[in-house]
Design an enzyme around this catalytic site. Sequence first.
Site, short mmCIF file in Angstrom:
data_model
loop_
_atom_site.label_atom_id
_atom_site.label_comp_id
_atom_site.label_asym_id
_atom_site.label_seq_id
_atom_site.Cartn_x
_atom_site.Cartn_y
_atom_site.Cartn_z
N TYR A 49 0.85 -1.19 0.00
CA TYR A 49 0.00 0.00 0.00
C TYR A 49 0.88 1.24 0.00
O TYR A 49 1.88 1.30 0.70
CB TYR A 49 -0.88 0.01 1.26
CG TYR A 49 -1.65 1.30 1.44
CD1 TYR A 49 -2.93 1.44 0.94
CD2 TYR A 49 -1.06 2.39 2.10
CE1 TYR A 49 -3.62 2.64 1.07
CE2 TYR A 49 -1.75 3.59 2.23
CZ TYR A 49 -3.02 3.71 1.72
OH TYR A 49 -3.70 4.90 1.85
N GLU B 32 -3.95 7.48 -3.54
CA GLU B 32 -3.60 6.20 -2.95
C GLU B 32 -3.47 5.13 -4.02
O GLU B 32 -4.21 5.11 -5.00
CB GLU B 32 -4.67 5.92 -1.88
CG GLU B 32 -5.11 4.55 -1.65
CD GLU B 32 -6.20 4.47 -0.57
OE1 GLU B 32 -5.99 4.91 0.58
OE2 GLU B 32 -7.26 3.93 -0.89
#
Length: 382
Positions: free
Chosen positions: A101, A189
């Site tokens: 991530y 993101e």
Amino acid sequence: MKLHEYQSKRIFAQYGVPIPRGEVATTPAEARDIAVRLGTRVVVKAQVLVGGRGKAGGVVLANTPDEAEQAADRILKTPLKGLPVRKVLVDEAVDIQNEVYLGLTLDRARRRVVMMASSAGGVDIEDVARETPEKIMRAEIDPFLGLRDYQARTLAFGIGLQRGLVCSFTSIAQALYQAYISSDASLAEINPLVVTEDDELLAVDGKMLIDDNALFRHPDLAELRDPEDETPEEREARLHGLSYVKLDGEIGCLVNGAGLAMATMDLTKLYGSSPANFLDIGGGAQADKVTAALRIILSDPHVKAVLVNIFGGITRCDEVARGILEAINSLGGISVPMVVRLVGTNEEQGRQILADAHVITAGSLPEAAQKAVAAAHGEVLA
Ligand code: GDP
Ligand code: MN
């Protein structure tokens, strides 16, 4: 404003983030054509403004163009978490070794943009943050210095990325930071950022939120808005320059100034009810804005009374009062009681104009809030 995956990834790519080859389709036949053009195994992905599409069946691997067509057909026919799917992204499928991530957001308490990285990529990062927060590495970014390479390297080592990928991770982190800053984003993101079987990093999913208040300087981004992202009321409010947030109470609030709007909402609670909305009509109180605001408030069937709270500083209260009457007239009257509190320049004249038109007025905010709550609860006010 939320952006779709394909839009976010295109922006990321403009700044140098590597993304898979892919195109957007609105029909199964188009999805098939894209798969043929790509000439590889593909992944067909629902473009809807919610997360967790994978688990909900919105991300499907297809080995052949026929399979891609069938997958697109199914995805486009099936609402995902209640939202209609109008587009699918057909991306070259990736052979995944590992998912991490990487994201940027604003930490308001620290007053810094923070970059976050986690080895627990792919799954819901919110769950990771709640259950195993130690798995999320953070770097606070100095607004004047920007993201420093050493910060990105520290994150890369912190999430256990192999040495050979640290350099490319750093350049992706820098590219994402540039995309975030240049777009006035509040979130950027990549989840997952994958390590492919060929030992390369690739952004497989992308998500961006753009600060609505900055859209005026990004007309190209403003055009990307998906109508599904807002209700018709929110849309009308935006087009009239009103700040509006729908809530679930029964007192419709029409206020000038955000702070005053918050105080007004608090008072409806203090006196035993709750606000149906936040609404700031901004400076001045032109009749067209008041009309739009009233129309939006009254379109909510839960609204049992309207509380208007205007502080006339430069704006003259007699003008505001006329604006309110004009608004009521142009709506052909209103079906619920309305209580108006007007203070400031020419407040006496303003109140007189309203009283002559049988609008309930109040001299203070507590009195106005009490009257509005009483009216909402069925009391007949003089
Ligand atoms: P989300 O569920 O809405 O976050 O959608 P994602 O784009 O993140 O996809 C969910 C999951 O599908 C990813 O975490 C991957 O595990 C998997 N996935 C997505 N694209 C590919 C791909 O090209 N190849 C493989 N093998 N898996 C993929
Ligand atoms: Mn994802």
